[in-house]
Write an enzyme that holds these catalytic residues in place. Structure first.
Site, PDB file in Angstrom:
ATOM      1  CB  ALA A  66      -0.879  -0.014   1.242  1.00  0.00           C
ATOM      2  N   GLY A 111       0.628  -5.268   0.583  1.00  0.00           N
ATOM      3  CA  GLY A 111      -0.487  -5.374  -0.370  1.00  0.00           C
ATOM      4  C   GLY A 111      -0.086  -6.017  -1.690  1.00  0.00           C
ATOM      5  CD  GLU A 114      -2.328  -7.924   2.399  1.00  0.00           C
ATOM      6  OE1 GLU A 114      -1.997  -6.738   2.195  1.00  0.00           O
ATOM      7  OE2 GLU A 114      -3.076  -8.261   3.330  1.00  0.00           O
ATOM      8  CD  GLU A 134       1.398  -5.816   5.413  1.00  0.00           C
ATOM      9  OE1 GLU A 134       2.233  -6.710   5.691  1.00  0.00           O
ATOM     10  OE2 GLU A 134       0.691  -5.843   4.385  1.00  0.00           O
TER      11      GLU A 134
HETATM   12  N1  CO8 Z   1       4.538   3.302  -0.634  1.00  0.00           N
HETATM   13  C1  CO8 Z   1       4.921   4.470  -1.150  1.00  0.00           C
HETATM   14  N2  CO8 Z   1       6.107   4.645  -1.750  1.00  0.00           N
HETATM   15  C2  CO8 Z   1       6.950   3.600  -1.810  1.00  0.00           C
HETATM   16  C3  CO8 Z   1       6.612   2.351  -1.282  1.00  0.00           C
HETATM   17  C4  CO8 Z   1       5.332   2.203  -0.679  1.00  0.00           C
HETATM   18  N3  CO8 Z   1       4.890   1.028  -0.188  1.00  0.00           N
HETATM   19  N4  CO8 Z   1       7.645   1.504  -1.476  1.00  0.00           N
HETATM   20  C5  CO8 Z   1       8.582   2.208  -2.111  1.00  0.00           C
HETATM   21  N5  CO8 Z   1       8.183   3.479  -2.311  1.00  0.00           N
HETATM   22  C6  CO8 Z   1       8.918   4.574  -2.951  1.00  0.00           C
HETATM   23  C7  CO8 Z   1      10.040   5.097  -2.053  1.00  0.00           C
HETATM   24  O1  CO8 Z   1       9.540   6.036  -1.112  1.00  0.00           O
HETATM   25  C8  CO8 Z   1      10.960   5.709  -3.067  1.00  0.00           C
HETATM   26  O2  CO8 Z   1      10.445   6.957  -3.448  1.00  0.00           O
HETATM   27  P1  CO8 Z   1      11.470   8.254  -3.635  1.00  0.00           P
HETATM   28  O3  CO8 Z   1      12.406   7.833  -4.730  1.00  0.00           O
HETATM   29  O4  CO8 Z   1      10.552   9.372  -3.999  1.00  0.00           O
HETATM   30  O5  CO8 Z   1      12.164   8.406  -2.319  1.00  0.00           O
HETATM   31  C9  CO8 Z   1      10.826   4.801  -4.293  1.00  0.00           C
HETATM   32  O6  CO8 Z   1       9.590   4.081  -4.105  1.00  0.00           O
HETATM   33  C10 CO8 Z   1      11.935   3.773  -4.385  1.00  0.00           C
HETATM   34  O7  CO8 Z   1      12.015   3.099  -3.153  1.00  0.00           O
HETATM   35  P2  CO8 Z   1      13.371   2.935  -2.296  1.00  0.00           P
HETATM   36  O8  CO8 Z   1      14.282   4.101  -2.539  1.00  0.00           O
HETATM   37  O9  CO8 Z   1      12.987   2.671  -0.877  1.00  0.00           O
HETATM   38  O10 CO8 Z   1      13.975   1.626  -2.984  1.00  0.00           O
HETATM   39  P3  CO8 Z   1      14.925   0.538  -2.300  1.00  0.00           P
HETATM   40  O11 CO8 Z   1      15.406  -0.320  -3.418  1.00  0.00           O
HETATM   41  O12 CO8 Z   1      15.957   1.188  -1.442  1.00  0.00           O
HETATM   42  O13 CO8 Z   1      13.969  -0.313  -1.352  1.00  0.00           O
HETATM   43  C11 CO8 Z   1      11.941  -1.523  -0.770  1.00  0.00           C
HETATM   44  C12 CO8 Z   1      12.906  -1.055  -1.916  1.00  0.00           C
HETATM   45  C13 CO8 Z   1      12.671  -2.537   0.108  1.00  0.00           C
HETATM   46  C14 CO8 Z   1      10.762  -2.166  -1.462  1.00  0.00           C
HETATM   47  C15 CO8 Z   1      11.539  -0.294   0.075  1.00  0.00           C
HETATM   48  O14 CO8 Z   1      11.076   0.734  -0.798  1.00  0.00           O
HETATM   49  C16 CO8 Z   1      10.439  -0.609   1.057  1.00  0.00           C
HETATM   50  O15 CO8 Z   1      10.685  -1.178   2.119  1.00  0.00           O
HETATM   51  N6  CO8 Z   1       9.181  -0.197   0.720  1.00  0.00           N
HETATM   52  C17 CO8 Z   1       8.040  -0.357   1.622  1.00  0.00           C
HETATM   53  C18 CO8 Z   1       7.587  -1.804   1.686  1.00  0.00           C
HETATM   54  C19 CO8 Z   1       6.469  -1.975   2.664  1.00  0.00           C
HETATM   55  O16 CO8 Z   1       6.611  -1.776   3.856  1.00  0.00           O
HETATM   56  N7  CO8 Z   1       5.293  -2.370   2.161  1.00  0.00           N
HETATM   57  C20 CO8 Z   1       4.108  -2.604   2.983  1.00  0.00           C
HETATM   58  C21 CO8 Z   1       3.244  -1.379   2.979  1.00  0.00           C
HETATM   59  S1  CO8 Z   1       1.854  -1.546   4.089  1.00  0.00           S
HETATM   60  C22 CO8 Z   1       0.733  -2.494   3.237  1.00  0.00           C
HETATM   61  O17 CO8 Z   1       0.940  -2.913   2.132  1.00  0.00           O
HETATM   62  C23 CO8 Z   1      -0.560  -2.792   3.958  1.00  0.00           C
HETATM   63  C24 CO8 Z   1      -1.701  -3.123   3.005  1.00  0.00           C
HETATM   64  C25 CO8 Z   1      -3.031  -3.229   3.687  1.00  0.00           C
HETATM   65  C26 CO8 Z   1      -3.370  -2.156   4.697  1.00  0.00           C
HETATM   66  C27 CO8 Z   1      -3.935  -0.879   4.153  1.00  0.00           C
HETATM   67  C28 CO8 Z   1      -4.093   0.083   5.305  1.00  0.00           C
HETATM   68  C29 CO8 Z   1      -4.789   1.394   5.017  1.00  0.00           C
END
Ligand code: CO8
Length: 263
Positions: A66, A111, A114, A134
């Site tokens: 998400a 997500g 999922e 999460e």
């Molecule tokens: N949401 C928004 N932006 C994201 C997300 C995300 N989930 N993941 C990555 N991005 C963005 C980063 O902010 C970054 O943006 P910017 O260049 O503007 O800074 C860009 O994508 C590239 O990401 P990274 O620089 O972080 O890339 P890395 O290669 O260093 O890392 C990862 C990749 C490991 C995937 C890292 O980005 C990460 O950990 N992302 C988040 C993963 C995560 O925690 N996902 C779970 C989210 S919660 C969820 O899915 C719950 C769903 C159901 C509940 C809904 C509730 C309302």
């Protein structure tokens, strides 16, 4: 229809839907879920589409979860509404009559995992990563992950993944039974398309019945499941697809299924 957060392409009965927010690693925001829901309605209503493939744009992510920047702004009620929208859209995906294959080409986190779990099966690139992180954000999976992952890999394996939030490789996900096939990154779409083309030649009536009965196996005990199978089997047997399939066998030719219950 014009989309900003996804793309949809249909060729020879195979629809390919691409999550298309590469700068945010295809994270699921509200606008994307709205577009996805509309696209699924169109796909479900199109009798010419036989198989759906889901994948992510770019070479880094299927879906990184998400959209955390959106999620961080939500109050409790807004969070519940967003989560319900995600759950409803992903349930709509799972309920499509046609087979759906996830081609996981990179991160499938939160997500993203999922979404993949709601597909009929998953092919993954060797570089793909799965996880439900999460817990590291102080929340739990909200798009059906606690339910679908548990049904797929079992209670204790699901608990370990969700309690730790660990990220696993495609090979580990295959060992756990989450992924059917791990492919070289450059071969992923060809492998998925090959399987999709094979499925697309089969009868739509029997594919629908097979999907419905196998899904029912997850929710009902075996006696009820076998009764569901009996009814679905009878419907298949009465269909034009069944007449064509058996006739083609007897005439030693390839069946040409029309996907119809009656003539
Ligand atoms: N949401 C928004 N932006 C994201 C997300 C995300 N989930 N993941 C990555 N991005 C963005 C980063 O902010 C970054 O943006 P910017 O260049 O503007 O800074 C860009 O994508 C590239 O990401 P990274 O620089 O972080 O890339 P890395 O290669 O260093 O890392 C990862 C990749 C490991 C995937 C890292 O980005 C990460 O950990 N992302 C988040 C993963 C995560 O925690 N996902 C779970 C989210 S919660 C969820 O899915 C719950 C769903 C159901 C509940 C809904 C509730 C309302």
């Amino acid at each position: 229809m014009n989309y900003e957060n996804i793309t949809l392409n249909v060729e020879s009965g195979i629809a390919t839907l691409v999550f298309n927010r590469p700068k945010a690693l295809n994270a699921l925001n509200d606008a994307l879920l709205t577009e996805l829901s509309k696209a699924l309605d169109l796909i479900g209503a199109d009798p010419d589409i036989r198989v759906l493939i889901l994948t992510g744009s770019g070479d880094k992510a299927f879906i990184a979860g998400a959209d955390i920047s959106e999620l961080a702004t939500l109050n409790t009620l807004q969070g519940r509404i967003f989560t319900k929208k995600g759950q409803d859209t992903i349930s709509k995906l799972q309920s499509l009559d046609i087979p759906v294959i996830a081609a996981v080409n990179g991160f499938a986190l939160g997500g993203g995992s999922e979404m993949a779990l709601a597909c009929d099966f998953i092919y993954a690139s060797e570089t793909a990563k799965f996880g439900l992180p999460e817990i590291t954000l102080g929340i739990i999976p909200g798009f059906g992950g606690t339910q679908r992952l548990t049904k797929l890999i079992g209670k204790n394996m699901a608990k370990e993944m969700i309690f730790t939030g660990k990220i696993i490789s495609a090979a580990e996900a295959k060992d756990m039974g989450m992924v059917n096939k791990v492919c070289a990154p450059e071969a992923l779409m060809d492998d998925v398309l090959k399987t999709a083309r094979s499925i697309a030649t089969k009868g739509r009536v029997s594919l629908r019945a097979a999907k419905y009965t196998i899904n029912a196996a997850q929710d009902v005990e075996i006696k009820t499941g076998c009764n569901i199978e009996l009814d679905a089997f009878s419907i298949c047997l009465a269909s034009c697809d069944s007449k064509e399939g058996t006739q083609a066998f007897l005439e030693k030719r390839k069946a040409e299924f029309k996907g119809s219950y009656t003539s």
